[in-house]
Design a protein around this motif. Structure first.
Motif, mmCIF file in Angstrom:
data_model
loop_
_atom_site.group_PDB
_atom_site.id
_atom_site.type_symbol
_atom_site.label_atom_id
_atom_site.label_comp_id
_atom_site.label_asym_id
_atom_site.label_seq_id
_atom_site.Cartn_x
_atom_site.Cartn_y
_atom_site.Cartn_z
ATOM 1 N N THR A 1 43.947 38.491 27.298
ATOM 2 C CA THR A 1 42.508 38.795 27.332
ATOM 3 C C THR A 1 41.667 37.536 27.538
ATOM 4 O O THR A 1 40.445 37.625 27.640
ATOM 5 N N GLY A 2 42.318 36.379 27.607
ATOM 6 C CA GLY A 2 41.596 35.126 27.829
ATOM 7 C C GLY A 2 42.076 34.437 29.093
ATOM 8 O O GLY A 2 43.277 34.205 29.268
ATOM 9 N N LEU A 3 41.167 34.142 30.012
ATOM 10 C CA LEU A 3 41.496 33.508 31.275
ATOM 11 C C LEU A 3 40.923 32.091 31.308
ATOM 12 O O LEU A 3 39.892 31.813 30.699
ATOM 13 N N THR A 4 41.602 31.221 32.042
ATOM 14 C CA THR A 4 41.149 29.841 32.201
ATOM 15 C C THR A 4 41.018 29.529 33.679
ATOM 16 O O THR A 4 41.928 29.834 34.456
ATOM 17 N N LYS B 1 45.429 38.977 37.325
ATOM 18 C CA LYS B 1 45.791 40.382 37.159
ATOM 19 C C LYS B 1 47.165 40.528 36.518
ATOM 20 O O LYS B 1 47.385 41.437 35.704
ATOM 21 N N ARG B 2 48.101 39.636 36.861
ATOM 22 C CA ARG B 2 49.406 39.674 36.217
ATOM 23 C C ARG B 2 49.276 39.359 34.732
ATOM 24 O O ARG B 2 49.901 39.995 33.884
ATOM 25 N N LEU B 3 48.466 38.354 34.414
ATOM 26 C CA LEU B 3 48.279 37.969 33.017
ATOM 27 C C LEU B 3 47.657 39.108 32.211
ATOM 28 O O LEU B 3 48.071 39.392 31.088
ATOM 29 N N PRO C 1 49.240 25.428 33.584
ATOM 30 C CA PRO C 1 48.128 25.198 32.682
ATOM 31 C C PRO C 1 46.808 25.249 33.425
ATOM 32 O O PRO C 1 45.761 25.479 32.835
ATOM 33 N N TYR C 2 46.861 25.011 34.727
ATOM 34 C CA TYR C 2 45.664 25.084 35.550
ATOM 35 C C TYR C 2 45.593 26.459 36.199
ATOM 36 O O TYR C 2 45.726 26.606 37.404
ATOM 37 N N ASP C 3 45.452 27.501 35.380
ATOM 38 C CA ASP C 3 45.262 28.836 35.937
ATOM 39 C C ASP C 3 44.070 28.779 36.879
ATOM 40 O O ASP C 3 43.011 28.304 36.517
ATOM 41 N N ASP D 1 33.843 42.542 31.225
ATOM 42 C CA ASP D 1 33.288 42.936 29.935
ATOM 43 C C ASP D 1 34.330 42.921 28.828
ATOM 44 O O ASP D 1 33.990 43.041 27.645
ATOM 45 N N THR D 2 35.613 42.751 29.193
ATOM 46 C CA THR D 2 36.669 42.773 28.173
ATOM 47 C C THR D 2 37.491 41.493 28.122
ATOM 48 O O THR D 2 38.274 41.317 27.186
ATOM 49 N N VAL D 3 37.354 40.604 29.114
ATOM 50 C CA VAL D 3 38.087 39.340 29.076
ATOM 51 C C VAL D 3 37.155 38.209 28.664
ATOM 52 O O VAL D 3 35.933 38.299 28.804
ATOM 53 N N THR D 4 37.751 37.158 28.157
ATOM 54 C CA THR D 4 37.034 35.929 27.844
ATOM 55 C C THR D 4 37.475 34.873 28.848
ATOM 56 O O THR D 4 38.674 34.693 29.078
ATOM 57 N N THR D 5 36.523 34.180 29.461
ATOM 58 C CA THR D 5 36.842 33.222 30.511
ATOM 59 C C THR D 5 36.419 31.826 30.102
ATOM 60 O O THR D 5 35.297 31.608 29.652
#
Length: 282
Positions: free
Chosen positions: A47-50, A39-41, A24-26, A95-99
């Motif tokens: 498309t959403g990173l944490t 990169k694996r995700l 949960p703590y990416d 420009d394409t992922v949400t962080t």
């Protein structure tokens, strides 16, 4: 000293570290390990990173300070400088992922580092999407400390609202979640030493005069009425660390200290009004 345009543009020092299991703590551990996980995700369609930052980063302290001893890379990733943020998001299409970033009081310098990395990639700030958590009451409830005193903390939030409305209009500038337990993940062996080495190299290669001048501008803005984020961005671009930027704010606002629980309750009570007021004035 002549400033090197290549300072900090290397990959993270030290031997490669195999990416650990999903959490949960990416973003826990090293910036390189977190980058490999991202990169694996993304390859799997995410498309959403944490990003969860380690405790020293959340407290606005550099990894090589006594405050950080034993906590570097635990419960989140250690980000001390623009160099670390470059490693964290190398090869990630911002420009394409949400962080989403979990950080609280030092939210502004971490968001600015993200913006700087995006601009280096050729991605305009107006294209960036994401959320940054700057939940000031959590600092009282979860840690019993505050990074900046309550009133300046709320002022910093308001400055970030105004800055993002002009520069990052698609960014969600506040997320209030309250106290949460911290997952005590083990740090990668030798990470604390490698972070200290990276900081030593950064300070050796950067232009000290420029860093000193830009940090002084941060303190001056914090002591007046100007928005602190533009000079903060200049300082981070010059090679100032997150801890140094937070220290420049502490010079104007006071140092972190044990929190009085009564103050925490007052801050929580006033937070909704302060946020509404700030949003209404931007």
């Amino acid at each position: 000293m002549t400033e090197s345009t290549q300072a900090g543009r290397t990959t993270e020092s030290g031997p490669p570290v195999a990416p650990g299991p999903a959490s949960p703590y990416d973003g826990s551990g090293t910036a390189r390990e977190s980058n490999a996980r991202y990169k694996r995700l993304i390859a799997d369609g995410t498309t959403g990173l944490t990003v969860a930052f380690d405790l020293p980063t959340r407290m606005g302290r550099d990894s090589d300070t006594p405050h950080a001893s034993g906590e570097v890379g635990r419960a989140g990733v250690a980000i001390d400088s623009l160099d670390d943020m470059r490693v964290l998001f190398a090869g990630i299409p911002l420009d394409t992922v949400t962080t989403s970033m979990a950080i609280n009081a030092p939210a502004a310098p971490l968001l600015l580092l993200y913006q700087l990395v995006a601009e280096e990639q050729g991605v305009p700030a107006t294209a960036l999407t994401g959320t940054i958590r700057n939940d000031v009451p959590e600092e009282y409830d979860a840690r019993g400390r505050y990074v900046f005193p309550p009133k300046p903390s709320l002022r910093l939030m308001a400055d970030m609202f105004r800055y993002c409305r002009a520069e990052l209009p698609r960014w969600t500038t506040v997320s209030v979640e309250g106290a949460e337990p911290y997952e005590q993940l083990p740090a990668a062996p030798g990470l604390e030493e490698r972070q200290a080495e990276r900081l030593a190299k950064l300070r050796a290669w950067r232009c000290g005069d420029r860093v000193h001048r830009t940090l002084a501008a941060v303190t001056a803005a914090a002591g007046g009425d100007d928005n602190v984020l533009p000079p903060m961005k200049e300082a981070l671009s010059a090679g100032a660390t997150v801890g140094e930027v937070c220290d420049a704010l502490r010079e104007a606002w006071g140092a972190d200290a044990p929190a009085d629980p009564r103050v925490g309750r007052r801050v929580e009570t006033r937070l909704g009004t302060a946020v509404a007021t700030a949003v209404g004035t931007v």
